[in-house]
Scaffold this active site. Sequence first.
Site, mmCIF file in Angstrom:
data_model
loop_
_atom_site.group_PDB
_atom_site.id
_atom_site.type_symbol
_atom_site.label_atom_id
_atom_site.label_comp_id
_atom_site.label_asym_id
_atom_site.label_seq_id
_atom_site.Cartn_x
_atom_site.Cartn_y
_atom_site.Cartn_z
ATOM 1 N N GLY A 1 0.553 1.434 -3.582
ATOM 2 C CA GLY A 1 0.918 1.741 -2.204
ATOM 3 C C GLY A 1 -0.307 1.693 -1.306
ATOM 4 N N GLY A 2 -0.881 2.858 -1.035
ATOM 5 C CA GLY A 2 -2.001 2.977 -0.091
ATOM 6 C C GLY A 2 -3.115 1.963 -0.305
ATOM 7 C CD GLU B 1 7.484 6.313 -0.123
ATOM 8 O OE1 GLU B 1 7.578 5.208 0.428
ATOM 9 O OE2 GLU B 1 6.413 6.742 -0.603
ATOM 10 C CG ASN C 1 5.790 -0.234 -1.288
ATOM 11 O OD1 ASN C 1 6.151 -0.742 -0.218
ATOM 12 N ND2 ASN C 1 6.273 0.923 -1.727
ATOM 13 C CD1 TRP C 2 1.421 -4.403 1.297
ATOM 14 C CD2 TRP C 2 1.655 -5.536 3.202
ATOM 15 N NE1 TRP C 2 0.773 -5.607 1.150
ATOM 16 C CE2 TRP C 2 0.906 -6.323 2.305
ATOM 17 C CE3 TRP C 2 1.944 -6.052 4.477
ATOM 18 C CZ2 TRP C 2 0.416 -7.596 2.626
ATOM 19 C CZ3 TRP C 2 1.463 -7.314 4.801
ATOM 20 C CH2 TRP C 2 0.709 -8.073 3.889
ATOM 21 C CE LYS C 3 4.111 3.725 -0.302
ATOM 22 N NZ LYS C 3 4.146 5.091 -0.788
ATOM 23 C CB SER D 1 -2.645 8.270 -6.451
ATOM 24 O OG SER D 1 -1.947 8.970 -5.435
ATOM 25 C CD GLU E 1 6.135 3.496 -7.718
ATOM 26 O OE1 GLU E 1 5.037 3.032 -7.374
ATOM 27 O OE2 GLU E 1 7.093 3.608 -6.926
ATOM 28 N N GLY F 1 1.201 8.657 -3.161
ATOM 29 C CA GLY F 1 0.604 8.951 -1.864
ATOM 30 C C GLY F 1 -0.081 10.308 -1.802
ATOM 31 C CG HIS G 1 9.530 3.310 -3.490
ATOM 32 N ND1 HIS G 1 9.265 4.516 -2.885
ATOM 33 C CD2 HIS G 1 8.328 2.809 -3.889
ATOM 34 C CE1 HIS G 1 7.953 4.728 -2.912
ATOM 35 N NE2 HIS G 1 7.366 3.703 -3.513
HETATM 36 C C1 PEP Z 1 4.176 3.458 -4.052
HETATM 37 O O1 PEP Z 1 4.587 3.708 -2.933
HETATM 38 O O2 PEP Z 1 4.876 2.744 -4.804
HETATM 39 C C2 PEP Z 1 2.882 4.007 -4.472
HETATM 40 C C3 PEP Z 1 2.575 3.929 -5.731
HETATM 41 O O3 PEP Z 1 2.107 4.563 -3.503
HETATM 42 P P1 PEP Z 1 0.583 5.089 -3.658
HETATM 43 O O4 PEP Z 1 -0.157 4.051 -4.450
HETATM 44 O O5 PEP Z 1 0.078 5.213 -2.267
HETATM 45 O O6 PEP Z 1 0.657 6.395 -4.378
#
Ligand code: PEP
Length: 248
Positions: free
Chosen positions: A232-233, A95, A9-11, A211, A165, A171, A93
């Site tokens: 994500g990141g 967010e 997920n590049w957000k 993470s 999640e 994040g 998600h």
């Molecule tokens: C996400 O946004 O779905 C996620 C898991 O982010 P991160 O890996 O950065 O915690």
Amino acid sequence: MAQKIVAGNWKMNLEKEEAFDLVNQLNEKIEESTVRVIAFPPSIYVLPISKMSQGKFDLGVQNFYAKSAGAYTGEISIPQVKSVGGSIGLIGHSERREYFQEGNEFLKEKVDAALENSFEFIFCCGEPLEVREVGEELNFVKKQLEESLFHLSAEQMWKAIIAYEPIWAIGTGRTASAEQAEDMHANIRSWVEEKYNEETAKSVTILYGGSCKPENAKELFACPNIDGGLIGGAALKADDFCAIINAF
Ligand code: PEP
């Protein structure tokens, strides 16, 4: 058996050239594997990325609206996503839930729209820190699933992909331990079994997100009820993302 997936997920990150550079690197570095890889870039890049794709990963969108067309300024529909090469979307998600007030009932409409349009989806669930601190995480996540997903028939449920999640791990650099993640995943699978049957429970893919990094992916993916990750990141760096894929 549940399919194994690593999804990125590049957000709302990366400008055009950076995004294309990442795609070129992924085309080069993703090796043949039994794991299905999916990228969720910002939706404006789906069309050009679909043209650059060498078939090593599927393409999806981070958000879509449940209606097929019409006066919904700023939204994109499933038929539009499909017409530019996207085949899957994220739903729920944290967010989107937090910053755009997307609630369980609204997310249920997206689930139904996805199924009506033969569009795959990853349904995200997970609790905030204050809920975990009072030991209410199982009830919280079960309610999210009951209110948005568990109205489906068993046949429809086979098509669902779930991502657990925990919000406190997204994040933040603070990953759920493999034990905490496996415990929630095992519970999710048991709720699917209770509601549907054993076969459906075994077939549903349950990803972990929060993470997830090359350093912890192996331990997480070794858990019996963790079928992969929503990243994500670490999905923004081709080397890290590929290391996570290879952690299988
Ligand atoms: C996400 O946004 O779905 C996620 C898991 O982010 P991160 O890996 O950065 O915690």
